[in-house]
Scaffold this motif. Structure first.
Motif, PDB file in Angstrom:
ATOM      1  N   VAL A  37      29.301  13.326 -45.311  1.00  0.00           N
ATOM      2  CA  VAL A  37      28.261  13.648 -44.338  1.00  0.00           C
ATOM      3  C   VAL A  37      28.835  13.525 -42.927  1.00  0.00           C
ATOM      4  N   LEU A  38      29.675  12.514 -42.731  1.00  0.00           N
ATOM      5  CA  LEU A  38      30.322  12.257 -41.445  1.00  0.00           C
ATOM      6  C   LEU A  38      31.538  11.384 -41.722  1.00  0.00           C
ATOM      7  N   HIS A  39      32.561  11.537 -40.907  1.00  0.00           N
ATOM      8  CA  HIS A  39      33.724  10.649 -41.012  1.00  0.00           C
ATOM      9  C   HIS A  39      34.220  10.322 -39.612  1.00  0.00           C
ATOM     10  N   HIS A  40      34.884   9.177 -39.505  1.00  0.00           N
ATOM     11  CA  HIS A  40      35.509   8.794 -38.237  1.00  0.00           C
ATOM     12  C   HIS A  40      36.730   7.956 -38.543  1.00  0.00           C
ATOM     13  N   VAL A  41      37.890   8.353 -37.979  1.00  0.00           N
ATOM     14  CA  VAL A  41      39.126   7.595 -38.149  1.00  0.00           C
ATOM     15  C   VAL A  41      39.296   6.701 -36.925  1.00  0.00           C
ATOM     16  N   HIS A  42      39.382   5.415 -37.158  1.00  0.00           N
ATOM     17  CA  HIS A  42      39.504   4.451 -36.071  1.00  0.00           C
ATOM     18  C   HIS A  42      40.956   4.363 -35.598  1.00  0.00           C
ATOM     19  N   ALA A  43      41.135   3.760 -34.435  1.00  0.00           N
ATOM     20  CA  ALA A  43      42.459   3.685 -33.823  1.00  0.00           C
ATOM     21  C   ALA A  43      43.456   2.924 -34.693  1.00  0.00           C
ATOM     22  N   ARG A  44      42.990   2.015 -35.509  1.00  0.00           N
ATOM     23  CA  ARG A  44      43.899   1.219 -36.344  1.00  0.00           C
ATOM     24  C   ARG A  44      44.199   1.914 -37.677  1.00  0.00           C
ATOM     25  N   GLY A  45      43.611   3.087 -37.901  1.00  0.00           N
ATOM     26  CA  GLY A  45      43.891   3.841 -39.119  1.00  0.00           C
ATOM     27  C   GLY A  45      42.831   3.731 -40.188  1.00  0.00           C
ATOM     28  N   GLU A  46      41.906   2.786 -40.056  1.00  0.00           N
ATOM     29  CA  GLU A  46      40.799   2.723 -41.000  1.00  0.00           C
ATOM     30  C   GLU A  46      39.848   3.895 -40.757  1.00  0.00           C
ATOM     31  N   ALA A  47      39.138   4.292 -41.794  1.00  0.00           N
ATOM     32  CA  ALA A  47      38.193   5.400 -41.670  1.00  0.00           C
ATOM     33  C   ALA A  47      36.824   4.967 -42.161  1.00  0.00           C
ATOM     34  N   THR A  48      35.797   5.337 -41.424  1.00  0.00           N
ATOM     35  CA  THR A  48      34.412   5.135 -41.829  1.00  0.00           C
ATOM     36  C   THR A  48      33.884   6.461 -42.349  1.00  0.00           C
ATOM     37  N   VAL A  49      33.302   6.425 -43.545  1.00  0.00           N
ATOM     38  CA  VAL A  49      32.851   7.643 -44.221  1.00  0.00           C
ATOM     39  C   VAL A  49      31.400   7.469 -44.632  1.00  0.00           C
ATOM     40  N   LEU A  50      30.582   8.483 -44.356  1.00  0.00           N
ATOM     41  CA  LEU A  50      29.177   8.477 -44.770  1.00  0.00           C
ATOM     42  C   LEU A  50      28.990   9.430 -45.941  1.00  0.00           C
ATOM     43  N   LEU A  51      28.293   8.934 -46.984  1.00  0.00           N
ATOM     44  CA  LEU A  51      27.965   9.734 -48.159  1.00  0.00           C
ATOM     45  C   LEU A  51      26.503   9.509 -48.531  1.00  0.00           C
ATOM     46  N   PRO A  52      25.879  10.464 -49.223  1.00  0.00           N
ATOM     47  CA  PRO A  52      24.508  10.239 -49.697  1.00  0.00           C
ATOM     48  C   PRO A  52      24.452   9.036 -50.639  1.00  0.00           C
ATOM     49  N   ASP A  53      23.334   8.298 -50.596  1.00  0.00           N
ATOM     50  CA  ASP A  53      23.184   7.098 -51.430  1.00  0.00           C
ATOM     51  C   ASP A  53      23.451   7.368 -52.903  1.00  0.00           C
ATOM     52  N   GLY A  54      23.010   8.506 -53.389  1.00  0.00           N
ATOM     53  CA  GLY A  54      23.112   8.784 -54.817  1.00  0.00           C
ATOM     54  C   GLY A  54      24.447   9.324 -55.267  1.00  0.00           C
ATOM     55  N   HIS A  55      25.408   9.441 -54.403  1.00  0.00           N
ATOM     56  CA  HIS A  55      26.695  10.009 -54.804  1.00  0.00           C
ATOM     57  C   HIS A  55      27.419   9.039 -55.743  1.00  0.00           C
ATOM     58  N   PRO A  56      28.019   9.542 -56.843  1.00  0.00           N
ATOM     59  CA  PRO A  56      28.708   8.658 -57.794  1.00  0.00           C
ATOM     60  C   PRO A  56      29.809   7.813 -57.156  1.00  0.00           C
ATOM     61  N   LEU A  57      30.443   8.323 -56.123  1.00  0.00           N
ATOM     62  CA  LEU A  57      31.522   7.575 -55.482  1.00  0.00           C
ATOM     63  C   LEU A  57      30.987   6.327 -54.775  1.00  0.00           C
ATOM     64  N   VAL A  58      29.747   6.389 -54.305  1.00  0.00           N
ATOM     65  CA  VAL A  58      29.133   5.219 -53.672  1.00  0.00           C
ATOM     66  C   VAL A  58      28.958   4.111 -54.695  1.00  0.00           C
ATOM     67  N   ALA A  59      28.462   4.460 -55.877  1.00  0.00           N
ATOM     68  CA  ALA A  59      28.278   3.464 -56.936  1.00  0.00           C
ATOM     69  C   ALA A  59      29.611   2.883 -57.379  1.00  0.00           C
ATOM     70  N   ALA A  60      30.630   3.730 -57.511  1.00  0.00           N
ATOM     71  CA  ALA A  60      31.946   3.263 -57.949  1.00  0.00           C
ATOM     72  C   ALA A  60      32.566   2.320 -56.926  1.00  0.00           C
ATOM     73  N   ALA A  61      32.352   2.604 -55.650  1.00  0.00           N
ATOM     74  CA  ALA A  61      32.968   1.800 -54.589  1.00  0.00           C
ATOM     75  C   ALA A  61      32.134   0.578 -54.222  1.00  0.00           C
ATOM     76  N   ARG A  62      30.964   0.441 -54.818  1.00  0.00           N
ATOM     77  CA  ARG A  62      30.140  -0.726 -54.518  1.00  0.00           C
ATOM     78  C   ARG A  62      30.519  -1.907 -55.404  1.00  0.00           C
ATOM     79  N   GLY A  63      30.940  -1.612 -56.607  1.00  0.00           N
ATOM     80  CA  GLY A  63      31.310  -2.698 -57.508  1.00  0.00           C
ATOM     81  C   GLY A  63      32.737  -3.170 -57.315  1.00  0.00           C
TER      82      GLY A  63
END
Length: 252
Positions: A41-67
Motif C-alpha cells: 500500500v505504501l513503502h518508505h526506506v529509512h536512511a539506515r536502510g530499514e524499510a517500513t511497509v504497509l499492507l492490508p490487514d488480511g494479507h497472508p504475509l501479515v499473518a506470517a510476519a506476526r508470529g
C-alpha cells in the motif's frame, strides 16, 4: 598505452540512497516462494536502510510476519521522469528480516514516515492497514553504472544526490521545452548514435546522462561535469560548458 578511463560517477551507496529517496514503485518478495510479488500500500526506506511497509490487514504475509520474522526482499524501481520505451533506469533490492509491528509500534512508525513522506494512506494504519518493518541484511543496486552489493552501514553513511528532489522536474522541462539544448548535447555523441532519438535520462552531481533510443538497442551516455556540483548555480555553469565541449563515456 592509453587506458579507457571511466568517468566519475556517484558511489554505489549514494546511488542506492538516491533511488530510496525518490521512493519509486516497490514490490515485496517473500523468500520462501509462497507468495507472488506483493505491491505494498505504501513503502518508505529509512536512511539506515530499514524499510517500513504497509499492507492490508488480511494479507497472508501479515499473518506470517506476526508470529515470526520472515525473510523477504523489497525491490524499489527507479523510473525515468520522461516516457522511455525502457523506463526503469535503476533497481534497489533490500534483503532482510520482515516482521509485523504491534499497534503501538505501528503508530510510531507511521508518524516517523509521515515526517519524511506525508501521505493520507498512513491514516489507515490500525484501520484496515498493518505496518511491517524490514531490517536489512544486505542491499544491491543495479543501474547503468553497474551492479554493486552494499552493507547496510555503507548505505547509512551515504547521502542521496543533492539534486534528486528536483531532477524529475528539470529533466521533463528539458525534454518538453528545451529540445534545442538536447540537440546541442547530441552533437557530441559517438557518430553511430547520432541518428537515434536522444532523451534526457538522469542528472546527478557528477554529470548528465542521456538515453539514445536507436533502432538496434538503447544506449546510455554519461556526460561528465568538470567537477562535482552542489548548487543550481554551479549546475547552470556546467550545463553551459557541456554544450561546448563535453567529456563523454558511452555505456551499452
Amino acid at each position: 598505452m592509453t587506458q579507457n578511463r571511466r568517468p566519475p560517477a556517484p558511489h554505489p551507496a549514494e546511488r542506492a540512497r538516491t533511488i530510496a529517496a525518490r521512493g519509486g514503485r516497490a514490490a515485496l518478495l517473500p523468500s520462501d516462494g509462497t507468495e507472488d510479488r506483493v505491491v505494498p500500500v505504501l513503502h518508505h526506506v529509512h536512511a539506515r536502510g530499514e524499510a517500513t511497509v504497509l499492507l492490508p490487514d488480511g494479507h497472508p504475509l501479515v499473518a506470517a510476519a506476526r508470529g515470526a520474522e520472515v525473510t523477504a526482499m523489497l525491490e524499489v524501481a527507479d523510473h525515468a521522469p520522461v516516457a522511455l520505451r525502457e523506463p526503469v533506469r535503476g533497481l534497489l533490492w533490500i534483503t532482510g528480516w520482515l516482521r509485523a509491528l504491534e499497534p503501538r509500534e505501528a503508530r510510531e512508525a507511521a508518524v516517523e514516515v509521515a515526517e519524511h513522506r506525508p501521505d493520507p494512506r498512513l491514516l489507515d494504519v490500525g484501520h484496515g492497514t498493518s505496518v511491517l518493518r524490514l531490517v536489512p541484511a544486505s542491499l544491491v543496486v543495479a543501474d547503468a553504472e553497474g551492479t554493486s552489493s552494499l552493507r547496510p552501514e555503507h548505505f547509512a553513511q551515504a547521502d542521496p544526490d543533492p539534486f534528486c528532489a528536483h531532477e524529475d522536474h528539470w529533466l521533463r522541462h528539458l525534454e518538453l521545452s528545451h529540445r534545442d539544448v538536447v540537440g546541442l548535447l547530441s552533437q557530441h555523441l559517438p557518430e553511430e548514435l547520432r541518428g537515434g532519438h536522444v532523451r534526457p535520462l538522469g542528472l546527478d552531481r557528477f554529470g548528465l546522462r542521456l538515453r539514445v533510443e536507436a533502432a538496434d538497442a538503447d544506449h546510455d551516455v554519461r556526460i561528465s561535469f568538470s567537477r562535482p556540483v552542489r548548487t543550481a548555480q554551479e549546475l547552470s555553469v556546467e550545463l553551459r560548458r557541456l554544450m561546448g565541449c563535453p567529456f563523454l563515456a558511452r555505456r551499452g
